[in-house]
Design an enzyme around this catalytic site. Sequence first.
Site, PDB file in Angstrom:
ATOM      1  N   THR A 270      49.124  30.983  27.248  1.00 48.55           N
ATOM      2  CA  THR A 270      48.851  31.926  28.330  1.00 48.55           C
ATOM      3  C   THR A 270      47.550  31.566  29.046  1.00 48.55           C
ATOM      4  O   THR A 270      47.489  31.509  30.273  1.00 48.55           O
ATOM      5  CB  THR A 270      48.803  33.367  27.791  1.00 48.55           C
ATOM      6  OG1 THR A 270      49.984  33.601  27.037  1.00 48.55           O
ATOM      7  CG2 THR A 270      48.732  34.367  28.913  1.00 48.55           C
TER       8      THR A 270
ATOM      9  N   HIS B   6      52.789  42.527  28.152  1.00 50.93           N
ATOM     10  CA  HIS B   6      52.451  41.154  28.502  1.00 50.93           C
ATOM     11  C   HIS B   6      53.296  40.811  29.728  1.00 50.93           C
ATOM     12  O   HIS B   6      54.264  40.059  29.645  1.00 50.93           O
ATOM     13  CB  HIS B   6      52.819  40.261  27.310  1.00 50.93           C
ATOM     14  CG  HIS B   6      52.299  38.854  27.399  1.00 50.93           C
ATOM     15  ND1 HIS B   6      51.566  38.395  28.467  1.00 50.93           N
ATOM     16  CD2 HIS B   6      52.412  37.819  26.541  1.00 50.93           C
ATOM     17  CE1 HIS B   6      51.259  37.131  28.252  1.00 50.93           C
ATOM     18  NE2 HIS B   6      51.764  36.763  27.088  1.00 50.93           N
TER      19      HIS B   6
ATOM     20  N   LYS C 209      28.282  41.675  21.130  1.00 51.41           N
ATOM     21  CA  LYS C 209      27.068  42.506  21.065  1.00 51.41           C
ATOM     22  C   LYS C 209      27.412  43.979  21.257  1.00 51.41           C
ATOM     23  O   LYS C 209      26.523  44.812  21.365  1.00 51.41           O
ATOM     24  CB  LYS C 209      26.090  42.081  22.166  1.00 51.41           C
ATOM     25  CG  LYS C 209      25.635  40.646  22.077  1.00 51.41           C
ATOM     26  CD  LYS C 209      24.775  40.309  23.300  1.00 51.41           C
ATOM     27  CE  LYS C 209      24.527  38.821  23.386  1.00 51.41           C
ATOM     28  NZ  LYS C 209      24.008  38.441  24.708  1.00 51.41           N
TER      29      LYS C 209
ATOM     30  N   ARG D  55      43.155  39.009  28.012  1.00 57.52           N
ATOM     31  CA  ARG D  55      43.921  39.308  26.790  1.00 57.52           C
ATOM     32  C   ARG D  55      42.973  39.949  25.789  1.00 57.52           C
ATOM     33  O   ARG D  55      41.828  39.508  25.627  1.00 57.52           O
ATOM     34  CB  ARG D  55      44.513  38.045  26.175  1.00 57.52           C
ATOM     35  CG  ARG D  55      45.069  38.318  24.775  1.00 57.52           C
ATOM     36  CD  ARG D  55      45.875  37.197  24.232  1.00 57.52           C
ATOM     37  NE  ARG D  55      47.122  37.063  24.979  1.00 57.52           N
ATOM     38  CZ  ARG D  55      48.079  36.209  24.631  1.00 57.52           C
ATOM     39  NH1 ARG D  55      47.933  35.421  23.596  1.00 57.52           N
ATOM     40  NH2 ARG D  55      49.183  36.138  25.346  1.00 57.52           N
TER      41      ARG D  55
END
Lengths: 139, 307
Positions: free
Chosen positions: B52, B129, B80, B101
């Site tokens: 992808t 998707h 973080k 994604r």
Amino acid sequence: MNIDSIQNGIVIDHITPGKGMRLYDLLNLDKLDASVAIIKKVTSNKMGRKDIIKIDATIPVDLAVIGYVDPGATVNIIRDGQLISKQNIDMPSELVNVVKCKNPRCITSTEQELPHIFRLTDPVNKVYRCVYCETQGSR
Amino acid sequence: MKSVINIRDLSLEEIDELIQTALDIIDDPAAYARSCLGRILATLFFEPSTRTRLSFESAMYGLGGNVISVAGADSSSAAKGESIADTAKTVSCYADIMAMRHPKEGAALVAANNASIPVINAGDGGHYHPTQTLTDLLTIWREKGRFTGLTVGLCGDLKFGRTVHSLITALSCYSGIRFYLISPEELKLPSYVKKDVLHSGGIPYVQTTSMEIALPELDILYMTRVQRERFFNEEDYLRLKDSYILTPERLKKAKPDMSIMHPLPRVNEISVAVDADPRACYFKQVLNGKYIRMALILKLLQEAGTL
């Protein structure tokens, strides 16, 4: 059983038997600094049995919560001992931060600041789904 | 700002238009080679991917554009603790369009709600998707020449397989579609997909655990991998991973013109010996994925007024 009438406050009536506590929880009535009576499974001419919540205070009530949990309930506003308004409740099209999505794969499980939003996707079966992951909300 | 999070964000007309553009690109790629000159695609992949991510990047290069990318949550500010909303706002300053994604369901929607550029969902956990679905539709169109009157078998992990949910949603819009849902009991299609898509659309389907029953009926067999990353429990994965393996022997029961599709990667659910079978079209699917993503990037940039 005797529950005194209230002078100024709100009566949530015609609650489906058993849903009174759920409404009490979701409306955060435990945090309210006023008398609240939950009357469970009283006899009703219309419903056979019903729950009632009496709130001895005039507070803003989130009608969306009531519409989500029990759209057949009614909200009565009492002032000086008199019924001044009686409101039937519709199912809200959207709920924001009323119920939490329980899907551990949902983005709301890790992004703490995100509002938990559920949308009415099937009015006939009263189905609400999380806008992020489409998990069904528990009513 | 139009984003594509779910295949339902595109109308049937828009899907037809994308397929037509992809076919035009296939016919004459040189005509599109400078369409996105000076434009930037950001690919944000917080979950592993080969096809992808590379197909998005290859698609943008094929249009003459540039690509910036983040691969893996560990190498970005997500490590973080940066929120998706902040990431989306930041990336909007650097790129003209983004593909994302993420392992969590709904992540791309959060990005789209906060970005000022179009967002393409490149997979949000086990949820949606849409560009895989567009890839599948382009492949079906090129292999069969139609979307109507097809009997489609979906086999393997129908519970967590996001490509399956999206494909069912998309194909259910066409007339004469029938599905065979082939899976072990534990990996059956979720009831909400059955209810919201199949039942509400009156789409006929057969739910079975037997590949043999379904095979002779199918115009298309869509195989899927049992995905290790969707299981909380390794034992369940190991127990279910070899439920269905397509072999040349099994294929003898199938129609001579059945198309075998797979979103890839495969593990062992399609025997390598099947690759030589003319009915196998999963590597053609990979190539189609690039063309349809080129068409989608073009469309979204045009609609955003960036081109």
